[in-house]
Design an enzyme around this catalytic site. Structure first.
Site, mmCIF file in Angstrom:
data_model
loop_
_atom_site.group_PDB
_atom_site.id
_atom_site.type_symbol
_atom_site.label_atom_id
_atom_site.label_comp_id
_atom_site.label_asym_id
_atom_site.label_seq_id
_atom_site.Cartn_x
_atom_site.Cartn_y
_atom_site.Cartn_z
ATOM 1 N N GLU A 49 0.947 -1.294 -0.024
ATOM 2 C CA GLU A 49 0.099 -0.100 -0.021
ATOM 3 C C GLU A 49 0.776 1.226 -0.062
ATOM 4 O OE1 GLU A 49 -3.630 0.471 2.096
ATOM 5 O OE2 GLU A 49 -4.285 -1.604 1.988
ATOM 6 N N HIS A 272 -2.038 -1.262 10.206
ATOM 7 C CA HIS A 272 -1.604 -2.587 10.473
ATOM 8 C C HIS A 272 -0.366 -2.451 11.336
ATOM 9 C CE1 HIS A 272 -3.649 -5.072 7.045
ATOM 10 N NE2 HIS A 272 -4.387 -3.657 7.011
#
Length: 437
Positions: A49, A272
């Protein structure tokens, strides 16, 4: 192993949540990630990402001394988001973009616009050829009603096929990334059973991190609580997997994760948690297994067949649902075509004087929009059906090959004439973490 070769390899993996203009505090967090990587000096860092090439170039400049070798994988509209930073020379790179990755009309999910893929870099680690993979699979937005399960299963299949067919000749194999799957989800079991990759969390000697290895936790400033339902404490969806070779065997000495808040910082690195694995590289003195391993071979092949059969059933179900969507797209086209004839008919009827040309034009524009939308959806679903059928055919080939291997194993392992007892299969859960059962 020669003395100049390292005896350990440190791998870092993080989903950076770097959606520019949408993710919170992107600039500040990339600064923190760069500081972390520069300080910790990992051998290889696998990032997901990193959607903006501008952010990749920022990290590349910041890590030019500690990680001089980099590669950024580009695909689809906004890229794959995959980036690799390495202390060791990158010899080659290859990208495979997943054939299925959601739907373009699901704008609130947005996976389709990102070119979800698996990237491979071949790294020279003091004479050892390391095949290092980084990937990011489609997200699971609903545990109870997972409409993307067939897509993620196809992605898992393409991932394992890519690893199997590109890792031949590698001394060691490492895969890291956000798989968006729980440890015992179908795609995860499929990947591990067909490639021989081992989960560092279940293999590690020591672990320091979130409870049960969770990488998406409630105690994270950026995490969305609805993403964790029904798992209140967190879920484990980010992984580092490993596999050795006849030349080098691998062992995970330690695995750690970040734990939400960062010391002396007002926010965490990402939504995360990051993973860091310390892998020991050991010389494989003898690749041959001692003793009779036929019972274990039968068990392994049987498990592989079961997982492939389960995956094939999911793909078939996805195929049926996609064919239903194709029928809806076909009906939309025909309906729009019939409606398009209405303003044309009105234009030539005597009563058309009561309808202005602007009204007829607006009606015609709406009908054309519906017709074009139906045609685009028809093409989309037709493509999806072809991908699902191709995946099903590949799975059937693999299943037939596994059946042949199982038959050979059973024939070679038939009970001996002297009446010695037949080996009993081992438990398929031996060595797994209890929290994953």
């Amino acid at each position: 192993m020669p003395a100049e070769r390292p005896d350990t390899l440190r791998i870092f993996s993080l989903n950076c949540w770097g959606i520019r203009f949408f993710s919170q505090l992107c600039t500040e967090r990339y600064e923190m990630i760069g500081e972390l990587l520069g300080r910790e000096q990992h051998d290889v860092a696998l990032l997901q990402e990193v959607w903006s090439e501008r952010d990749f170039l920022f990290l590349k400049r910041k890590l030019s001394s500690s990680h001089p070798y980099t590669h950024y994988f580009k695909s689809r509209v906004i890229g794959s988001g995959l980036a690799v930073f390495s202390k060791h020379r990158i010899q080659d790179a290859l990208l495979h973009q997943y054939s299925l990755n959601g739907y373009p009309y699901m704008l609130h999910h947005g996976d389709w616009f990102g070119g979800k893929a698996v990237g491979l870099v071949i790294v020279d680690i003091f004479g050892l050829k390391a095949h290092v993979y980084v990937t990011h699979l489609h997200a699971e937005y609903s545990r109870a009603q997972d409409e993307y399960l067939p897509h993620r299963t196809v992605q898992s299949w393409e991932l394992l096929q890519f690893v199997r067919h590109t890792s031949c000749g590698a001394d060691l194999v490492v895969l890291g990334g956000d798989l968006n799957m729980h440890p015992q989800d179908l795609g995860n079991r499929l990947l591990r059973s067909q490639t021989g990759l081992r989960d560092c969390y279940t293999e590690t000697d020591t672990f320091d991190g979130c409870e049960d290895g969770h990488t998406l936790i409630a105690n994270n400033h950026f995490s969305k609580k609805q993403d964790l339902i029904p798992f209140e404490k967190g879920i484990r969806i980010d992984y580092i997997l490993m596999k050795g070779s006849q030349r080098v065997s691998m062992k995970c000495e330690s695995l750690s994760t970040t734990k939400g808040p960062v010391a002396d910082k007002p926010f965490p690195y990402s939504d995360h948690e990051a993973l860091t694995a310390k892998l020991a590289l050991l010389r494989s003195e003898d690749s041959r297994q001692l003793g009779d391993s036929n019972a274990e071979d039968v068990l392994a092949v049987s498990e592989q067949m079961d997982v492939v059969a389960e995956a094939c059933a999911v793909v078939k179900e996805g195929l049926c649902k996609t064919e239903a969507l194709l029928d809806k797209a076909r009906h939309l086209m025909f309906s729009a075509l019939l409606l398009l004839l209405l303003p044309l008919a009105l234009a030539f009827l005597p009563c058309s004087c009561s309808c202005s040309f602007s009204t007829l034009g607006l009606l015609g524009a709406v009908c054309m929009s519906l017709l074009v939308s139906g045609a685009l959806l028809y093409l989309l679903f037709t493509t999806h059906i072809k991908v699902l059928k191709e995946t099903e055919d590949q799975m059937m080939l693999t299943s037939n090959d596994l059946q042949t291997k199982l038959t050979r194993c059973q024939l070679s392992g038939s009970p001996s004439s002297d009446g010695s007892p037949e080996l009993q299969p081992l438990s398929p859960f031996k060595g797994r973490n209890k929290s994953e059962l």
